[in-house]
Scaffold this motif. Structure first.
Motif, PDB file in Angstrom:
ATOM      1  N   THR A 169       0.828  -1.211   0.000  1.00  0.00           N
ATOM      2  CA  THR A 169       0.000   0.000   0.000  1.00  0.00           C
ATOM      3  C   THR A 169       0.860   1.259   0.000  1.00  0.00           C
ATOM      4  O   THR A 169       0.577   2.226  -0.724  1.00  0.00           O
ATOM      5  CB  THR A 169      -0.931   0.005   1.227  1.00  0.00           C
ATOM      6  N   ILE A 170       1.924   1.246   0.810  1.00  0.00           N
ATOM      7  CA  ILE A 170       2.815   2.417   0.879  1.00  0.00           C
ATOM      8  C   ILE A 170       3.469   2.673  -0.468  1.00  0.00           C
ATOM      9  O   ILE A 170       3.516   3.810  -0.956  1.00  0.00           O
ATOM     10  CB  ILE A 170       3.874   2.211   1.975  1.00  0.00           C
ATOM     11  N   PHE A 171       3.975   1.622  -1.088  1.00  0.00           N
ATOM     12  CA  PHE A 171       4.669   1.822  -2.363  1.00  0.00           C
ATOM     13  C   PHE A 171       3.703   2.101  -3.513  1.00  0.00           C
ATOM     14  O   PHE A 171       4.076   2.759  -4.487  1.00  0.00           O
ATOM     15  CB  PHE A 171       5.568   0.622  -2.665  1.00  0.00           C
ATOM     16  N   GLN A 172       2.464   1.640  -3.395  1.00  0.00           N
ATOM     17  CA  GLN A 172       1.464   2.041  -4.382  1.00  0.00           C
ATOM     18  C   GLN A 172       1.235   3.543  -4.313  1.00  0.00           C
ATOM     19  O   GLN A 172       1.079   4.210  -5.354  1.00  0.00           O
ATOM     20  CB  GLN A 172       0.156   1.274  -4.137  1.00  0.00           C
ATOM     21  N   GLU A 173       1.235   4.082  -3.088  1.00  0.00           N
ATOM     22  CA  GLU A 173       1.103   5.533  -2.929  1.00  0.00           C
ATOM     23  C   GLU A 173       2.336   6.251  -3.476  1.00  0.00           C
ATOM     24  O   GLU A 173       2.209   7.281  -4.149  1.00  0.00           O
ATOM     25  CB  GLU A 173       0.891   5.879  -1.452  1.00  0.00           C
ATOM     26  N   PHE A 174       3.523   5.704  -3.188  1.00  0.00           N
ATOM     27  CA  PHE A 174       4.749   6.288  -3.746  1.00  0.00           C
ATOM     28  C   PHE A 174       4.658   6.359  -5.271  1.00  0.00           C
ATOM     29  O   PHE A 174       5.007   7.368  -5.896  1.00  0.00           O
ATOM     30  CB  PHE A 174       5.968   5.447  -3.352  1.00  0.00           C
ATOM     31  N   LYS A 175       4.199   5.266  -5.871  1.00  0.00           N
ATOM     32  CA  LYS A 175       4.146   5.207  -7.341  1.00  0.00           C
ATOM     33  C   LYS A 175       3.100   6.161  -7.892  1.00  0.00           C
ATOM     34  O   LYS A 175       3.336   6.857  -8.892  1.00  0.00           O
ATOM     35  CB  LYS A 175       3.868   3.779  -7.792  1.00  0.00           C
ATOM     36  N   SER A 176       1.940   6.225  -7.235  1.00  0.00           N
ATOM     37  CA  SER A 176       0.882   7.120  -7.721  1.00  0.00           C
ATOM     38  C   SER A 176       1.290   8.582  -7.603  1.00  0.00           C
ATOM     39  O   SER A 176       0.829   9.423  -8.388  1.00  0.00           O
ATOM     40  CB  SER A 176      -0.421   6.873  -6.952  1.00  0.00           C
ATOM     41  N   GLN A 177       2.165   8.873  -6.632  1.00  0.00           N
ATOM     42  CA  GLN A 177       2.659  10.235  -6.454  1.00  0.00           C
ATOM     43  C   GLN A 177       3.914  10.506  -7.287  1.00  0.00           C
ATOM     44  O   GLN A 177       4.542  11.548  -7.144  1.00  0.00           O
ATOM     45  CB  GLN A 177       2.955  10.494  -4.973  1.00  0.00           C
ATOM     46  N   GLN A 178       4.266   9.559  -8.144  1.00  0.00           N
ATOM     47  CA  GLN A 178       5.400   9.680  -9.074  1.00  0.00           C
ATOM     48  C   GLN A 178       6.723   9.915  -8.351  1.00  0.00           C
ATOM     49  O   GLN A 178       7.533  10.762  -8.745  1.00  0.00           O
ATOM     50  CB  GLN A 178       5.133  10.795 -10.095  1.00  0.00           C
ATOM     51  N   VAL A 179       6.918   9.136  -7.280  1.00  0.00           N
ATOM     52  CA  VAL A 179       8.207   9.155  -6.585  1.00  0.00           C
ATOM     53  C   VAL A 179       9.297   8.664  -7.532  1.00  0.00           C
ATOM     54  O   VAL A 179       9.135   7.637  -8.200  1.00  0.00           O
ATOM     55  CB  VAL A 179       8.134   8.261  -5.323  1.00  0.00           C
ATOM     56  N   SER A 180      10.405   9.393  -7.588  1.00  0.00           N
ATOM     57  CA  SER A 180      11.489   9.022  -8.510  1.00  0.00           C
ATOM     58  C   SER A 180      12.633   8.297  -7.822  1.00  0.00           C
ATOM     59  O   SER A 180      13.368   7.536  -8.461  1.00  0.00           O
ATOM     60  CB  SER A 180      12.042  10.275  -9.207  1.00  0.00           C
ATOM     61  N   ASP A 181      12.793   8.514  -6.512  1.00  0.00           N
ATOM     62  CA  ASP A 181      13.882   7.894  -5.754  1.00  0.00           C
ATOM     63  C   ASP A 181      13.329   7.348  -4.446  1.00  0.00           C
ATOM     64  O   ASP A 181      12.398   7.921  -3.863  1.00  0.00           O
ATOM     65  CB  ASP A 181      14.996   8.907  -5.456  1.00  0.00           C
ATOM     66  N   VAL A 182      13.923   6.249  -3.965  1.00  0.00           N
ATOM     67  CA  VAL A 182      13.463   5.616  -2.729  1.00  0.00           C
ATOM     68  C   VAL A 182      14.640   5.446  -1.775  1.00  0.00           C
ATOM     69  O   VAL A 182      15.713   4.979  -2.169  1.00  0.00           O
ATOM     70  CB  VAL A 182      12.813   4.250  -3.007  1.00  0.00           C
ATOM     71  N   VAL A 183      14.410   5.831  -0.514  1.00  0.00           N
ATOM     72  CA  VAL A 183      15.374   5.621   0.564  1.00  0.00           C
ATOM     73  C   VAL A 183      14.731   4.672   1.571  1.00  0.00           C
ATOM     74  O   VAL A 183      13.671   4.971   2.126  1.00  0.00           O
ATOM     75  CB  VAL A 183      15.750   6.947   1.262  1.00  0.00           C
ATOM     76  N   VAL A 184      15.375   3.522   1.800  1.00  0.00           N
ATOM     77  CA  VAL A 184      14.888   2.549   2.767  1.00  0.00           C
ATOM     78  C   VAL A 184      15.824   2.578   3.968  1.00  0.00           C
ATOM     79  O   VAL A 184      17.020   2.300   3.840  1.00  0.00           O
ATOM     80  CB  VAL A 184      14.825   1.128   2.178  1.00  0.00           C
ATOM     81  N   ASP A 185      15.285   2.917   5.128  1.00  0.00           N
ATOM     82  CA  ASP A 185      16.084   3.035   6.350  1.00  0.00           C
ATOM     83  C   ASP A 185      16.077   1.694   7.078  1.00  0.00           C
ATOM     84  O   ASP A 185      15.066   1.280   7.637  1.00  0.00           O
ATOM     85  CB  ASP A 185      15.491   4.133   7.240  1.00  0.00           C
ATOM     86  N   LEU A 186      17.226   1.010   7.055  1.00  0.00           N
ATOM     87  CA  LEU A 186      17.383  -0.294   7.702  1.00  0.00           C
ATOM     88  C   LEU A 186      18.322  -0.221   8.905  1.00  0.00           C
ATOM     89  O   LEU A 186      18.838  -1.246   9.350  1.00  0.00           O
ATOM     90  CB  LEU A 186      17.921  -1.324   6.697  1.00  0.00           C
ATOM     91  N   ARG A 187      18.511   0.962   9.446  1.00  0.00           N
ATOM     92  CA  ARG A 187      19.497   1.122  10.525  1.00  0.00           C
ATOM     93  C   ARG A 187      19.146   0.329  11.776  1.00  0.00           C
ATOM     94  O   ARG A 187      20.034  -0.050  12.541  1.00  0.00           O
ATOM     95  CB  ARG A 187      19.645   2.608  10.893  1.00  0.00           C
ATOM     96  N   PHE A 188      17.853   0.074  11.987  1.00  0.00           N
ATOM     97  CA  PHE A 188      17.426  -0.614  13.208  1.00  0.00           C
ATOM     98  C   PHE A 188      16.848  -1.993  12.907  1.00  0.00           C
ATOM     99  O   PHE A 188      16.152  -2.560  13.731  1.00  0.00           O
ATOM    100  CB  PHE A 188      16.389   0.246  13.943  1.00  0.00           C
ATOM    101  N   ASN A 189      17.145  -2.520  11.724  1.00  0.00           N
ATOM    102  CA  ASN A 189      16.512  -3.758  11.262  1.00  0.00           C
ATOM    103  C   ASN A 189      17.454  -4.950  11.392  1.00  0.00           C
ATOM    104  O   ASN A 189      18.398  -5.100  10.604  1.00  0.00           O
ATOM    105  CB  ASN A 189      16.074  -3.599   9.806  1.00  0.00           C
TER     106      ASN A 189
END
Length: 316
Positions: free
Chosen positions: A194-214
């Motif tokens: 759902t989150i990435f569907q929103e990113f795509k619909s909003q025409q996000v061009s770059d993605v940052v995934v924060d895995l510092r605590f994962n």
């Protein structure tokens, strides 16, 4: 006792079959003479194995894989005062709807006492596993850190959402999708979609995934995230994401029976949303481990992967 011998026998039987380093296990230890199963396990482990352990709380372990735990709802990192050698804790993040958030703790807060005592090696675990605690916050002053207010919290059984934060930022006219993902749990795959569907619909061009605590989690959740991020060309085939290495017994068995599903995993070509990126950014720390590292390394052959931060854990 006979109960301890049964546990030791269980440890040996399981490891003698499935342990990756089964061939290196010592064969000269009498399990009937080992009185502490956890110490017996340690004697069997391969030199490079920092991760295998035994527990008597199976339900608690499985719950932790699903994000279920008795918790205050924060993440802490520790430091040490140079003059007294006492510890202090800094809040890395606070999960919403938890005792820590209800106590108005926030990222960057410093904790200098627990239950009225300075934080030390003997009591710091109370900050994680205590039932009810009172913490003393630190206040930055010109003369150092002074005592601030006291805050009391009682831990609760909670299911923590591993997706701590997601937002779309506009930087230099570009839309950047940012997500903080703190554990790979398959139950939250739909929320990621759902989150990435929103990113795509909003025409996000770059993605940052924060895995510092994962620290990692389920491989299927990592496959899901990778399939969302990867170029369409990687998932349409689908291409190989993971190569698996077993001990000799299982490697030979899967190979002989042509069970490719146990020898490798591919991207999910049926993923509901695909960003079709050619570049992705990951924020990392020494706590980024296991499935986090799988994600970073697995995407490497198919797109430009940029890591920003500290070296990751090294938990393959």
């Amino acid at each position: 006792t006979s109960e301890i011998i049964k546990v030791n026998q269980f440890i040996w039987d399981v490891m003698d079959e499935v342990y990756l380093w089964e061939a290196q296990m010592p064969r000269n230890i009498d399990l009937k003479k080992e009185t502490v199963p956890s110490e017996y396990l340690e004697k069997l482990l391969y030199t490079d194995d920092e991760w295998s352990f035994v527990t008597d709380d199976v339900e608690g372990l499985l719950d932790s894989f699903e994000g279920k735990e008795k918790t205050f709802g924060y993440s802490l990192i520790f430091g040490q005062f140079s003059d007294t050698k006492d510890y202090f804790a800094i809040v890395e993040y606070v999960n919403p709807g938890t005792p820590a958030s209800e106590a108005a703790l926030k990222r960057g807060d410093i904790i200098i006492k627990v239950n009225g005592s300075n934080i030390s090696a003997s009591n710091y675990m109370n900050l994680f596993y205590g039932t009810s605690i009172t913490i003393t916050k630190g206040v930055y002053t010109e003369n150092g850190i002074a005592e601030g207010t006291n805050v009391s919290m009682t831990s609760r059984e909670l299911t923590i959402n591993p997706i701590l934060l997601n937002k779309i930022l506009t930087v230099d006219g570009k839309k950047i999708g940012y997500i903080v993902y703190n554990q790979f749990i398959t139950d939250y795959n739909d929320q990621l979609t759902t989150i990435f569907q929103e990113f795509k619909s909003q025409q996000v061009s770059d993605v940052v995934v924060d895995l510092r605590f994962n620290p990692g989690g389920y491989v299927d959740a990592a496959i899901h995230l990778c399939s969302i991020l990867a170029p369409q060309s990687a998932i349409s085939t689908p291409s190989v994401l993971i190569q698996k290495q077993w001990n000799t017994l299982y490697q030979d068995y899967w190979t002989k029976n042509n069970n490719t599903g146990q020898l490798q995993s591919t991207f999910n070509k049926n993923v509901a949303v695909n960003m079709n990126l050619n570049k992705v950014y990951f924020l990392t720390s020494e706590s980024s481990a296991s499935a986090s590292e799988l994600t970073i390394v697995g995407l490497g052959p198919y797109m430009q992967v940029i890591t920003i931060g500290d070296d990751t854990s090294g938990k393959y």
